[in-house]
Enzyme design. Sequence first.
Site, PDB file in Angstrom:
ATOM      1  N   ARG A 113     -82.550 -30.040 -55.805  1.00 53.14           N
ATOM      2  CA  ARG A 113     -83.043 -31.311 -55.327  1.00 53.14           C
ATOM      3  C   ARG A 113     -81.350 -32.365 -55.188  1.00 53.14           C
ATOM      4  NH1 ARG A 113     -87.683 -33.683 -58.932  1.00 53.14           N
ATOM      5  NH2 ARG A 113     -86.460 -31.949 -60.587  1.00 53.14           N
TER       6      ARG A 113
ATOM      7  N   GLY B  29     -93.637 -36.516 -70.003  1.00 50.29           N
ATOM      8  CA  GLY B  29     -94.285 -35.918 -71.671  1.00 50.29           C
ATOM      9  C   GLY B  29     -94.641 -36.959 -72.565  1.00 50.29           C
TER      10      GLY B  29
ATOM     11  N   ASN C 120     -91.568 -38.304 -74.207  1.00 50.90           N
ATOM     12  CA  ASN C 120     -90.010 -37.216 -74.072  1.00 50.90           C
ATOM     13  C   ASN C 120     -88.572 -37.007 -73.348  1.00 50.90           C
ATOM     14  OD1 ASN C 120     -88.647 -34.705 -75.469  1.00 50.90           O
ATOM     15  ND2 ASN C 120     -90.701 -33.442 -74.123  1.00 50.90           N
TER      16      ASN C 120
ATOM     17  N   TYR D 277     -40.899 -48.827 -44.966  1.00 49.34           N
ATOM     18  CA  TYR D 277     -41.504 -47.533 -45.812  1.00 49.34           C
ATOM     19  C   TYR D 277     -39.799 -47.187 -46.672  1.00 49.34           C
ATOM     20  CZ  TYR D 277     -42.068 -42.565 -47.036  1.00 49.34           C
ATOM     21  OH  TYR D 277     -41.917 -41.552 -47.660  1.00 49.34           O
TER      22      TYR D 277
END
Length: 492
Positions: A19, A150, A181, A377
């Site tokens: 999924r 559950g 659970n 830089y």
Amino acid sequence: MSANRPAAVVVLAAGEGTRMKSATPKVLHAICGRSLVGHVVAASRELDPEHLVVIVGHAREKVAAHLAEIDPEVRTAVQYEQNGTGHAVRMGLEALGDSGIVLDGTVVVVCGDTPLLTGETLRKLSDAHAADGNAVTVLTAEVPDSTGYGRIVRDEATGAVTAIVEHKDATDAQRAIREINSGVFAFDARLLVDALGKVRTDNSQGEEYLTDVLGILREAGHRVGAAVAGDHREILGINNRVQLAEAHKLLNERLLHTAMMSGVTVVDPASTFVDVTVTFGQDVLVHPGTQLLGATHLAQDAEVGPNSRLKDTTVGEGAVVDNTVADGAEIGAGANVGPYAYLRPGTRLGTKSKAGAYVEMKNAVIGEGTKVPHLSYVGDATIGEYTNIGAASVFVNYDGVNKHHTTIGSHCRTGSDNMFVAPVTIGDGAYTAAGSVITKDVPPGSLAVARGQQRNIEGWVARKRPGSAAAQAASAASRDARPESQETDGGQ
């Protein structure tokens, strides 16, 4: 060492996680700087188990390699076919047995996709298991909506767990139960090994369910108990990207709450993101839109943001970092960075130094008090103390094949629009003129001028661009500049 130190923790991480719609195994997806299984392993380590076993299956080479990187002492056991949670645990215990390990004590089983689970909750489960003398103790949670979970059915007199009933099998009365659970258990090791051998596969999935062990042990006269998690969100499992984002939000809030309670000011927690490995000193100030990643540390009184992303970066005491991206950098105490600076790996800013607006640095060591204020830089360079680098300077470090180093001494003043063509050294106290391209070493105390002399070609625009706007403007300016005596008519 805890008296309730588990004999083993078994982490179930063999599933594919279809999924997630991803080429990456589910348990390797990350939130807050750590993989899902990495969070579970870290929580399990807080129990100090004698053995820690992760059950791998789908993409097992990737998962095993990741585990070896984050925790070399983790054992792995392979579940070649995903035949249920009971089968997975059995594979783990058999792998230990094949190594000559006989477990005696508590075995804790956790799921590899529950990144919010804490070591503290696992400790409470283990302690309750030992205190109650249970054969198995299930970690439960009371949730606002138990649909799909559950249900935990208890004996009203003793509080013992009599059954775990899946939602589809539950009666109306059982569906009203809000205790569910979590899929996390503590078992007596010897009883678990025996019961796993009795688990059957006569169910709709044809798999060995770990929850069947509870019924087997209860029928044998053993006590089955439960420990309730303090925060039901800890047991949330991850099955898709939406749940991944929700877990990230919850964990990020937890981390920021801890930081704020320890003395960090987070102006807008909703737009601030941190990894679990980030650390803070006291009185740090974090502005909105800030991401703190990896092994980043903000020392006392540091100020970061807004809109900054720091990874594996240390920020010294009292330093200010504004609208900056930094990766693998060291920012000294009292330094000032940004806005819109980019500090790449190997950058080390000294005390009270500055990397200003639109400055990029890479593998650069900047001395105390030195300033690179803007539009420059600095790559592969060492700059001494109290030097100032002029605007729009470029350290030309790459010849197309190799990188070369530039060294600039202390108390130097370099002009704007300078190019330092490495390898080159500028001595202490030296100056360079604006617009110079420095290709040779400059002795201490010298002024280097490396530019062509200016010459003006008068009338060029009128001759080469007649009738243009520039020519018209120049002509008007010339008229405006004539002496008044030359503008009288006919010498009248």
